[in-house]
Design a protein around this motif. Sequence first.
Motif, PDB file in Angstrom:
ATOM      1  N   MET A   1      -1.664  -5.265  -1.528  1.00 25.31           N
ATOM      2  CA  MET A   1      -2.354  -3.816  -2.055  1.00 25.31           C
ATOM      3  C   MET A   1      -3.853  -3.662  -2.015  1.00 25.31           C
ATOM      4  N   GLU A   2      -4.727  -4.908  -2.290  1.00 25.66           N
ATOM      5  CA  GLU A   2      -5.958  -5.018  -2.314  1.00 25.66           C
ATOM      6  C   GLU A   2      -6.559  -4.285  -0.781  1.00 25.66           C
ATOM      7  N   LYS A   3      -5.851  -5.032   0.033  1.00 27.93           N
ATOM      8  CA  LYS A   3      -6.295  -4.470   1.446  1.00 27.93           C
ATOM      9  C   LYS A   3      -6.389  -2.974   1.591  1.00 27.93           C
ATOM     10  N   LYS A   4      -5.179  -2.432   1.210  1.00 30.17           N
ATOM     11  CA  LYS A   4      -4.719  -0.981   1.355  1.00 30.17           C
ATOM     12  C   LYS A   4      -6.052  -0.148   0.600  1.00 30.17           C
ATOM     13  N   LEU A   5      -6.230  -0.694  -0.593  1.00 26.13           N
ATOM     14  CA  LEU A   5      -7.333   0.082  -1.433  1.00 26.13           C
ATOM     15  C   LEU A   5      -8.555  -0.229  -0.919  1.00 26.13           C
ATOM     16  N   GLU A   6      -9.018  -1.292  -0.371  1.00 27.71           N
ATOM     17  CA  GLU A   6     -10.190  -1.604   0.510  1.00 27.71           C
ATOM     18  C   GLU A   6     -10.394  -0.404   1.314  1.00 27.71           C
ATOM     19  N   LYS A   7      -9.125  -0.274   2.201  1.00 27.02           N
ATOM     20  CA  LYS A   7      -9.324   0.775   3.404  1.00 27.02           C
ATOM     21  C   LYS A   7      -9.608   2.061   2.873  1.00 27.02           C
ATOM     22  N   ILE A   8      -8.886   2.413   1.510  1.00 33.41           N
ATOM     23  CA  ILE A   8      -9.029   3.824   1.246  1.00 33.41           C
ATOM     24  C   ILE A   8     -10.569   3.968   0.769  1.00 33.41           C
ATOM     25  N   LEU A   9     -11.084   2.991  -0.027  1.00 33.16           N
ATOM     26  CA  LEU A   9     -12.227   2.903  -0.380  1.00 33.16           C
ATOM     27  C   LEU A   9     -13.283   3.365   0.744  1.00 33.16           C
ATOM     28  N   LYS A  10     -13.174   2.508   1.858  1.00 36.56           N
ATOM     29  CA  LYS A  10     -13.842   2.793   3.063  1.00 36.56           C
ATOM     30  C   LYS A  10     -14.257   4.097   3.381  1.00 36.56           C
ATOM     31  N   ASN A  11     -13.181   4.884   3.274  1.00 39.09           N
ATOM     32  CA  ASN A  11     -13.462   6.290   3.818  1.00 39.09           C
ATOM     33  C   ASN A  11     -14.374   7.299   2.678  1.00 39.09           C
ATOM     34  N   TYR A  12     -14.550   6.664   1.717  1.00 42.97           N
ATOM     35  CA  TYR A  12     -15.557   7.506   0.750  1.00 42.97           C
ATOM     36  C   TYR A  12     -16.863   6.647   0.531  1.00 42.97           C
ATOM     37  N   VAL A  13     -17.837   7.637   0.239  1.00 41.19           N
ATOM     38  CA  VAL A  13     -18.999   6.973  -0.297  1.00 41.19           C
ATOM     39  C   VAL A  13     -18.621   6.707  -1.679  1.00 41.19           C
ATOM     40  N   LYS A  14     -19.659   5.940  -2.325  1.00 43.22           N
ATOM     41  CA  LYS A  14     -19.504   5.624  -3.617  1.00 43.22           C
ATOM     42  C   LYS A  14     -20.028   6.750  -4.306  1.00 43.22           C
ATOM     43  N   ASP A  15     -19.197   7.560  -4.738  1.00 42.91           N
ATOM     44  CA  ASP A  15     -19.432   8.812  -5.213  1.00 42.91           C
ATOM     45  C   ASP A  15     -18.663   9.552  -6.158  1.00 42.91           C
ATOM     46  N   GLU A  16     -18.721   9.536  -7.357  1.00 43.21           N
ATOM     47  CA  GLU A  16     -17.607  10.253  -8.423  1.00 43.21           C
ATOM     48  C   GLU A  16     -16.948  11.519  -7.883  1.00 43.21           C
ATOM     49  N   CYS A  17     -17.715  12.358  -7.020  1.00 43.30           N
ATOM     50  CA  CYS A  17     -17.054  13.624  -6.886  1.00 43.30           C
ATOM     51  C   CYS A  17     -15.819  13.338  -5.932  1.00 43.30           C
ATOM     52  N   ASN A  18     -15.831  12.327  -5.232  1.00 50.28           N
ATOM     53  CA  ASN A  18     -14.690  12.195  -4.245  1.00 50.28           C
ATOM     54  C   ASN A  18     -13.390  11.422  -4.950  1.00 50.28           C
ATOM     55  N   ILE A  19     -13.546  11.213  -6.309  1.00 46.83           N
ATOM     56  CA  ILE A  19     -12.798  10.401  -7.043  1.00 46.83           C
ATOM     57  C   ILE A  19     -11.112  11.077  -6.966  1.00 46.83           C
ATOM     58  N   ILE A  20     -11.124  12.217  -6.977  1.00 48.58           N
ATOM     59  CA  ILE A  20      -9.797  12.738  -7.096  1.00 48.58           C
ATOM     60  C   ILE A  20      -9.308  12.480  -5.726  1.00 48.58           C
ATOM     61  N   SER A  21      -9.989  12.711  -4.577  1.00 44.37           N
ATOM     62  CA  SER A  21      -9.070  12.720  -3.259  1.00 44.37           C
ATOM     63  C   SER A  21      -8.828  11.277  -3.167  1.00 44.37           C
ATOM     64  N   THR A  22     -10.052  10.263  -3.565  1.00 43.02           N
ATOM     65  CA  THR A  22      -9.632   8.744  -3.555  1.00 43.02           C
ATOM     66  C   THR A  22      -8.109   8.640  -4.210  1.00 43.02           C
ATOM     67  N   LEU A  23      -7.959   9.034  -5.447  1.00 41.89           N
ATOM     68  CA  LEU A  23      -6.971   8.957  -6.154  1.00 41.89           C
ATOM     69  C   LEU A  23      -5.484   9.372  -5.728  1.00 41.89           C
ATOM     70  N   GLN A  24      -5.859  10.532  -4.814  1.00 41.34           N
ATOM     71  CA  GLN A  24      -4.774  11.315  -4.072  1.00 41.34           C
ATOM     72  C   GLN A  24      -4.154  10.183  -2.842  1.00 41.34           C
ATOM     73  N   ASP A  25      -5.494   9.764  -2.303  1.00 39.01           N
ATOM     74  CA  ASP A  25      -4.929   8.983  -1.125  1.00 39.01           C
ATOM     75  C   ASP A  25      -4.053   7.665  -1.650  1.00 39.01           C
ATOM     76  N   VAL A  26      -4.717   7.234  -2.759  1.00 38.66           N
ATOM     77  CA  VAL A  26      -3.915   5.935  -3.372  1.00 38.66           C
ATOM     78  C   VAL A  26      -2.394   6.245  -3.770  1.00 38.66           C
ATOM     79  N   GLN A  27      -2.140   7.395  -4.300  1.00 42.02           N
ATOM     80  CA  GLN A  27      -0.880   8.059  -4.605  1.00 42.02           C
ATOM     81  C   GLN A  27       0.002   8.012  -2.994  1.00 42.02           C
TER      82      GLN A  27
END
Lengths: 153, 939
Positions: A1-27
């Motif tokens: 799972m960590e690997k999958k999450l790392e990958k999701i994170l890579k797509n996003y800059v460290k920015d709280e604005c993207n948090i919803i879409s990051t969470l959507q990707d996780v789901q």
Amino acid sequence: MEKKLEKILKNYVKDECNIISTLQDVQEILGYIPEEAINFLSKKLDIPASRLFGIITFYSQFHLKPRGENIITICRGTACHVNGSERLINRLLIELEIPPGGDTTDDLRFTAEKVNCVGTCSMAPVVIINKRVHGEMTTDKLIKEIKILKGKR
Amino acid sequence: MVTLKIDGMKVTVRKLSTVLDAAKKLDIPIPTLCHHPELSPFGGCRLCIVEVQGMARPATACTTIAKEGMIVTTTSPYLEKLRKTILELLLSDHPNDCMVCERAGDCTLQELAYFYNIRENRFVGEKRPFIKKDENPFVERSMEKCILCGQCVRVCDEIQGVGAIDFAYKGFNTRVCASYEKDLNCEFCGQCVAVCPTGALTGKMWAHKGRQKDIEQVDTVCPYCGCGCNLTLHVRRNEIIRVSSKKDTINEGWLCMKGRFGYGFINSDERLTKPLIRTAPKKHSADSGQWTNPPNNPPTPPLAKGGEGGFERGGNGGVDSSLLTPHSSLFREVSWEEALNFVAKRLGEIKERYGADSIGGLSSARCTNEENYLFQKFMRAVIGTNNVDNCVRYCHSSTFAGLASVFGSGAMTNSVPEIENHDVIFVIGSNTTETHPIIGLKMKKAVKNGAELIIADPRRIELVRFAKIWLQHRPGTDVALLNSIMHVIVKEDLIDKKFIEERTEGFESFKQSLAEYTPEEGERITGVPKEDIIKVALLYGNAVRPGIYYTMGITQHSHGTENVYAIANLALMTGNLGRESTGVNPLRGQNNVQGATDMGCIPDFYPGYQKVNIPGIKQKFEMAWGVKLSDKVGLTATEIINAAFKGKLKASYIMGENPVLSDPDVNHTIKALGKLDFLVVQDIFMTETAELADVVLPAACFAEKDGTFTNTARRIQRVRKAVEPPGEAKEDSWIIMELANLFGYKMRYNYIGEVFHEAGKAWPAIAGITYGRIEKIGLQWPCPTLDHPGTLYLFKGGFPRGKAAFSTIRYRPSEELPDNEYPFLLSTGRQLFQYHTGSMTRKIDAINKVSPEAYIEIHPDDAKQLGVNDGDTVKVSSRRGSIDIKVLISERPLKGMTFIPFHFKEAAANVLTSSVLDPIARIPELKVCAVKIEPIHQI
Ligand code: SF4
Ligand code: SF4
Ligand code: SF4
Ligand code: FES
Ligand code: FES
């Protein structure tokens, strides 16, 4: 799972604005949002886990528990309620042997959920089965659909 | 400035003030539930509604910005009706629990219901059920009483910087909870408990101990760290049942877990209650051959101890296990008269036979200034030796040796409130949020105000989260790091020429010495990328109000004094001293380490840093104390132990210290103390050191006496008696005075303030401070006259010793570095939940629950290589001993580095540490030693 999450994170800059879409990707990828994922994101993004939890519980689109392969959504908005959605819900839970308080079968094949008005009141009562909207639903019709899904595998 | 009218009264406030602020200025009360002056506005409860002329609907005063010419009404039948309705709605799903609620009488909601006379509720509604999940030992959460004011959420995020809790779900289901509605697993500071306006959050340990009736509140000072937070003790029937803190204090009402919840030791039934005289022979006395039996020593039955079977001692972990026996089999209870006579007789005999310098005293940084003053006076005037020291030796003697010789004073130059106004904060070798939590909060606040935080620490400490830049240098390479930063500052011409010219000397030759410390060289030695070194140099060099903060990470090295010199150099060359919010700040570990040192519990100085070997000064003290004094500089704490080991020191008087656990190399310390002819230990608990004593004297703790503590920022604050000591325990001052009197030296004071007054006569810097002046808020020395306001920051007009000198410092590696046999580097230190050797905190069940045992932090890569997992037990050995300890895999330390907290006697870190000393300050190198780690394979 960590690997999958790392990958999701890579797509996003460290920015709280993207948090919803990051969470959507996780789901999207994991099917739901497990606690470990929240802890992982919290650490990586330096956002308190409690805040992320606040977000995922605020939006009904996020799920805290694993969900079934088939999603049956029964509308219980006013129109559907008047037209007997409660009966449909009860029958469905019995058919799927979902224990009270739960919404997903033990084998993770079905999830039954309720929503408030899906916006097609003219067809009440409305049931959505795997994203397909079925209007004027009856218990018999519903059980038939379920049986078909059960048969598929 | 804007002027507005509230309820017909004119008021002028600063721009961007809220209507609520303006009303407060006029003393007009407006009810609030979600507002807190230190937190961001929320506007959630709507109780603070006011009518503003020209606005259609009532507005919330806490979020409405005051405008010029506004006309505001705060009360009207309409507003009051609305407020009452709001309250009724809030109460509609509130359990009617006031009868048994811990908060009753101190609950904003209850009070408002009372004022609005709400008895029956029009809207009795569905109650929100909550599944209670609070196994944690500190915070009791009854969330059905929560009114969702959000103060706890904001305080945890904005003040504490933790964010353990937040709002979750929505609508009727909205609740405040931790992630996944788990139990709290946080810093347990209790800030949320303090701000909660209802009974939703309370202290677990408050339960059923009493609320408002028969409670006496006593203001005093926290007994733990050097922040010196002000506490209010709630006392019922001679028992402390709760601790709170007022908002108008230096800590603004915020406390850490130890201060807020760490009071259980006071009522512990393990407290010493009777004087004890040893009956059993001493373990290590065989090789000293000097030990004599105490007189009239019939075998006595073991101590009856209130039904309980004496002590429970944990595993032995490297400490000689035969020493960890219940004290009932070692000692017998005696009367004070017998104990004191015996002490006086034995000390007298030893002084007679071997001379005064064969006796050494260790004073306590936990005790008050008055007691420390008396202790050193006892050692100097009664015994006749300068062999007196305190734990400053182990933490800040290098600061003292370094800063005092450069600046003429070794104290923090700034004060706690100034922290929030720094523009750059450079923290080196200090895990501030764990060791000085409230100063840590101030730093976080400064960052919020826009300050840039620089951290230099081999471990990824919590503050790193708030830092602009983190330098992870190899332990022990601080000089190289600082020198290369200074190299860049010189190169970039960020030095303060005027300051250097007017107030310092020796800059040119010092400058030459920096030439070799290029950023590249810095990178090679420290492992910090040279770009980062340059960045930090520019940040600090360009700052207007920078502050440097450091603690043991700088001082506890064999080159600790040199580290301190390097820091002093950095501040001097940039002229960053002697201004508000600008300076060098060594943070003192213990509550009164500053005071103990100020009061002369150090071997080379009388009170107020007056040298014992200067004849004029000696004469002055001889006059004051009426006896001849010794001009021989005494032994330091570390030397006292070594002299005991060599048999040169024959007796020791230890007040409130536990050198067995706090000193490096435990086994050496035990042997050394075992060789003494006579050891008196005065403490509140049977510590590991007390177990070695010939006589143990039961003392009163901070809550059981009057006096003063001096916090790390030189602020002298009042300590007040709240309860009576248990059993026959006595105040340390009483014990010292009685002993002195037995020696025929008269020590009589009518009340403890007279001792302080006497100290003030000896040391002009506190002459202006009286108990009366510090009734409410403490004063910072120097404060020479009764009308002097105290000194916020030092060196405004110059340095006491004239010009400050630069010192040329070269990097030299630590004494014991990892090698093939001992490949890991070990650092020791503190953690948030425990304190020092644990003699107080480890008596508190609740604290042991969240911090039950020792651990060694190991980097994940090293753990993999060793083949160990989280929670495995490993054997850690150094050249001096070994301990078994659990593994905590953590990304905090560097690869190759490990960390063990020193609070746990079952795995005493100091079994491993080396007692190599700094040649100048004689501080032990506790931050660097080499160890090996072997997995223990369980069968
Ligand atoms: S105790 Fe402190 S850290 Fe824990 S939730 Fe409360 S405010 Fe946050
Ligand atoms: S727990 Fe207390 S402070 Fe937190 S939201 Fe509820 S009432 Fe407010
Ligand atoms: S920060 Fe220090 S002084 Fe303040 S409450 Fe905690 S231990 Fe006590
Ligand atoms: S109520 Fe069911 S679709 Fe509107
Ligand atoms: S205090 Fe203003 S809305 Fe709560």
